[in-house]
Design an enzyme around this catalytic site. Structure first.
Site, short mmCIF file in Angstrom:
data_model
loop_
_atom_site.label_atom_id
_atom_site.label_comp_id
_atom_site.label_asym_id
_atom_site.label_seq_id
_atom_site.Cartn_x
_atom_site.Cartn_y
_atom_site.Cartn_z
N THR A 176 -10.14 -19.86 12.33
CA THR A 176 -9.47 -19.40 11.11
C THR A 176 -9.35 -20.54 10.11
OG1 THR A 176 -8.24 -17.74 12.35
CG2 THR A 176 -7.36 -18.33 10.20
N CYS A 177 -9.03 -21.71 10.60
CA CYS A 177 -8.84 -22.88 9.75
C CYS A 177 -10.14 -23.26 9.03
CB CYS A 177 -8.35 -24.06 10.57
SG CYS A 177 -6.93 -23.69 11.61
N SER A 178 -11.24 -23.26 9.77
CA SER A 178 -12.52 -23.71 9.24
C SER A 178 -13.27 -22.64 8.46
CB SER A 178 -13.42 -24.19 10.38
OG SER A 178 -12.85 -25.29 11.03
N THR A 224 -11.00 -25.34 14.24
CA THR A 224 -10.69 -24.04 14.83
C THR A 224 -11.15 -22.94 13.87
OG1 THR A 224 -8.43 -24.17 13.98
CG2 THR A 224 -8.79 -24.90 16.26
#
Length: 182
Positions: free
Chosen positions: A55-57, A53
Site C-alpha cells: 500500500t505504501c509503495s 510494503t
C-alpha cells in the site's frame, strides 16, 4: 495526537550523500532533529508501517510525490514520509521510488512514533514495532490537522488506508483555504 500539540523533540539518525568520502557508498551519518524538519515550515507528514510494503509503495507515497505541486499551491513547503525503518532502508526506498519531491525521515528506533502515540506491534506480520498509518499537517512544529487510520491497535490484521491519503489531505487543505479566504 491532537491539533494544537507541539511535536516531540527527538533525534533522527540519517545518512546523507557526501562526495568527499568517495568510493561506492559516499554517505555519512547526520543527526537531524524534529526542529530541523519542522521549524518555520508548513509541511505534510505521513507515516506508514514500512518501506517497500504494497500500500505504501503503490498508493500512498506515489500519490504524495505526484501531488506535490497541488500541495505547494495550498501553502505546503515540504512533504515528509516517516517510517520505523533505518536510514539505509529509507534511502534505498526513496531511490527505488525515484523521489524528487517527498523527503524520507528514518525513525529507526521508533522514538518519534512512540512519542506521538502511533507505535504498534506488527508481530503478526513479522515486522515487530512499526508505525500506525497516519498523516498530518504540521505548521512550525505544531499539529494543525491529524488524519489517523481507524482501528489503531497491535497486530491489526488489516491495513486500513484512506484517512491518510493524499486526496484526503488535499481536500482538507482546500477547505481550510476557503474558510480562511471567507
Amino acid at each position: 495526537m491532537q491539533t494544537g500539540v507541539k511535536l516531540p523533540q527527538v533525534n533522527f539518525q540519517t545518512r546523507v550523500r557526501d562526495e568527499s568520502i568517495g568510493g561506492p557508498n559516499p554517505f555519512r551519518w547526520e543527526m537531524k532533529t524534529t526542529s530541523d524538519y519542522f521549524a518555520g515550515k508548513r509541511v505534510v507528514l505521513f507515516a506508514l508501517p514500512g518501506a517497500f510494503t504494497p500500500t505504501c509503495s503503490t498508493f500512498q507515497l506515489p500519490g504524495f510525490e505526484q501531488g506535490f505541486a497541488d500541495f505547494q499551491a495550498l501553502g505546503i513547503d515540504e512533504i515528509y514520509c516517516l517510517s520505523v525503518n533505518d536510514a539505509f532502508v529509507m534511502n534505498q526506498w526513496a531511490k527505488s521510488q525515484n523521489l524528487q519531491n517527498v523527503k524520507v525521515i528514518p525513525d529507526g528506533s521508533g522514538e518519534f512514533t512512540r512519542r506521538v502515540g502511533m507505535l504498534v506491534r506488527k508481530d503478526n506480520l513479522g515486522f515487530g514495532l512499526r508505525s500506525w498509518r497516519y498523516a498530518a499537517i504540521i505548521n512550525n512544529g505544531v499539529v494543525e490537522a491529524w488524519f489517523e487510520e481507524p482501528g489503531l491497535c497491535d497486530n491489526f490484521t488489516d491495513d486500513p488506508y484512506g484517512e491518510s491519503s493524499p486526496e484526503t489531505l488535499l481536500n482538507w487543505l482546500r477547505e481550510d483555504a476557503k474558510a480562511k479566504a471567507a
